[in-house]
Design a protein around this motif. Structure first.
Motif, PDB file in Angstrom:
ATOM      1  N   LEU A  40       9.944  28.770 -35.877  1.00 41.37           N
ATOM      2  CA  LEU A  40      10.950  28.953 -37.202  1.00 41.37           C
ATOM      3  C   LEU A  40      10.536  30.025 -37.743  1.00 41.37           C
ATOM      4  O   LEU A  40       9.146  30.249 -37.926  1.00 41.37           O
ATOM      5  N   PHE A  41      11.734  30.743 -38.390  1.00 35.63           N
ATOM      6  CA  PHE A  41      11.519  31.673 -39.251  1.00 35.63           C
ATOM      7  C   PHE A  41      12.546  31.682 -40.427  1.00 35.63           C
ATOM      8  O   PHE A  41      13.560  30.903 -40.075  1.00 35.63           O
ATOM      9  N   LEU A  42      12.598  32.437 -41.454  1.00 31.47           N
ATOM     10  CA  LEU A  42      13.615  32.295 -42.532  1.00 31.47           C
ATOM     11  C   LEU A  42      14.272  33.728 -42.774  1.00 31.47           C
ATOM     12  O   LEU A  42      13.802  34.787 -42.340  1.00 31.47           O
ATOM     13  N   LEU A  97      25.251  35.679 -35.941  1.00 30.65           N
ATOM     14  CA  LEU A  97      24.450  36.664 -35.100  1.00 30.65           C
ATOM     15  C   LEU A  97      23.000  36.557 -35.794  1.00 30.65           C
ATOM     16  O   LEU A  97      22.771  36.705 -37.208  1.00 30.65           O
ATOM     17  N   ASP A  98      21.949  36.540 -35.078  1.00 31.96           N
ATOM     18  CA  ASP A  98      20.590  36.876 -35.533  1.00 31.96           C
ATOM     19  C   ASP A  98      20.252  38.463 -35.289  1.00 31.96           C
ATOM     20  O   ASP A  98      19.661  38.583 -33.950  1.00 31.96           O
ATOM     21  N   MET A  99      20.672  39.139 -36.083  1.00 34.92           N
ATOM     22  CA  MET A  99      20.362  40.791 -35.732  1.00 34.92           C
ATOM     23  C   MET A  99      18.942  41.158 -35.781  1.00 34.92           C
ATOM     24  O   MET A  99      18.186  40.412 -36.990  1.00 34.92           O
ATOM     25  N   ALA A 118      11.761  42.666 -39.357  1.00 36.80           N
ATOM     26  CA  ALA A 118      12.642  42.462 -38.233  1.00 36.80           C
ATOM     27  C   ALA A 118      13.965  41.780 -38.277  1.00 36.80           C
ATOM     28  O   ALA A 118      14.735  42.104 -37.418  1.00 36.80           O
ATOM     29  N   LYS A 119      13.808  40.840 -38.853  1.00 34.78           N
ATOM     30  CA  LYS A 119      14.726  39.679 -38.830  1.00 34.78           C
ATOM     31  C   LYS A 119      15.365  39.377 -40.064  1.00 34.78           C
ATOM     32  O   LYS A 119      16.643  38.728 -40.203  1.00 34.78           O
ATOM     33  N   ALA A 120      14.995  39.928 -41.367  1.00 34.03           N
ATOM     34  CA  ALA A 120      15.442  39.489 -42.593  1.00 34.03           C
ATOM     35  C   ALA A 120      15.907  40.309 -43.354  1.00 34.03           C
ATOM     36  O   ALA A 120      16.514  40.187 -44.652  1.00 34.03           O
ATOM     37  N   GLY A 187      18.939  29.469 -32.355  1.00 28.58           N
ATOM     38  CA  GLY A 187      18.635  30.090 -31.105  1.00 28.58           C
ATOM     39  C   GLY A 187      19.595  30.613 -30.336  1.00 28.58           C
ATOM     40  O   GLY A 187      20.726  30.577 -30.270  1.00 28.58           O
ATOM     41  N   THR A 188      19.309  31.900 -29.517  1.00 29.46           N
ATOM     42  CA  THR A 188      20.145  32.506 -28.744  1.00 29.46           C
ATOM     43  C   THR A 188      19.939  32.453 -27.386  1.00 29.46           C
ATOM     44  O   THR A 188      18.536  32.450 -26.864  1.00 29.46           O
ATOM     45  N   PRO A 189      20.921  32.335 -26.389  1.00 31.51           N
ATOM     46  CA  PRO A 189      20.636  32.409 -24.873  1.00 31.51           C
ATOM     47  C   PRO A 189      20.554  33.768 -24.429  1.00 31.51           C
ATOM     48  O   PRO A 189      20.572  34.705 -25.404  1.00 31.51           O
TER      49      PRO A 189
HETATM   50 MG   LIG Z   1      17.671  34.246 -32.943  1.00 29.19          MG
END
Ligand SMILES: [Mg+2]
Ligand SMILES: O=C([O-])CC(=O)C(=O)O
Length: 220
Positions: A40-42, A97-99, A118-120, A187-189
């Motif tokens: 997990l991340f936020l 989308l989780d850019m 990288a994510k937030a 989550g992403t495929p």
């Molecule tokens: Mg993701």
């Protein structure tokens, strides 16, 4: 102040909780181990971006990846929610989308550091319109797809998730109280790839919803 409406949950400033490596085919394409427990991340609410605005490549990244994901919008909050009643806490869904600044994430991973940069970042969470629960009767069996400039890059089914939506709600709420308006990215495929300035992204959940975003570079 006008009454809050869950159909504009992104305006509420609530939590965005993301699940990583929840599809074995995506874990494999990035040469990661298949998790035995959810990762997990936020993201902060400032990560939201809506159609009509652009996804911005952060100044510090040269490898921004798309990750198409099913988002679960919490309707009824709770702590330590049993898996058996978890779906009663869901108000609906959103295509998300989780850019990801993959180059920055790779450095963080190699140093054992958190993925926040990288994510937030701003615009790292494009979201569709709110999809009421009834419109996706079986969220564990819907197809997610994403095209870059009309080329299909991702096309996966939520039946491939390692950890189911009820399990994730139960697992997360054990240590993070879920509140109305929170969003869980599941989550992403496989098929993640880099996007460039001026690219057009289009994504959808089978025949339920589509959305499009343009990519721009963050201005100096
Ligand atoms: Mg993701
Ligand atoms: O960055 C990653 O590969 C982890 C992740 O978010 C996902 O699997 O959806």
């Amino acid at each position: 102040m006008t009454a809050r409406n869950i159909s504009r949950f992104w305006e509420w400033g609530r939590k965005i909780i993301c699940v990583g490596r929840n599809y074995a085919d995506h874990a494999k394409e990035l040469k990661n181990a298949i998790p035995t427990e959810p990762i997990l991340f936020l993201k902060p609410p400032s990560a939201y971006v809506r159609e009509g605005s652009s996804i911005l490549v952060p100044r510090y990244s040269n490898n921004l990846h798309h990750e198409v994901e099913l988002g679960v919008v919490i309707g009824k909050g709770g702590t330590a929610i049993p898996e058996s009643v978890a779906m009663e806490h869901v108000a609906g869904y959103a295509l998300c989308l989780d850019m990801t600044a993959r180059d920055v994430q790779d450095v963080c991973k190699s140093k054992g550091l958190p993925w926040t940069r990288a994510k937030a970042f701003n615009t790292s969470c494009p979201v569709s319109e709110f999809i009421p629960k009834e419109r996706i009767p079986d969220p564990g069996n819907v197809t997610l797809w994403l095209k870059v400039n009309d080329q299909l890059r991702q096309n996966g089914c939520t039946s491939q998730m390692i950890f189911s939506i009820p399990y994730l709600i139960s697992y997360i709420s054990e240590f993070i109280t879920l509140e109305e308006g929170d969003l869980i990215l599941t989550g992403t495929p496989k098929g993640v790839s880099a996007v460039q300035e001026h690219d057009q992204l289009q994504a959808g959940i089978q025949d339920v919803v589509t959305m499009s975003f343009r990519v721009d570079r963050q201005e100096k």
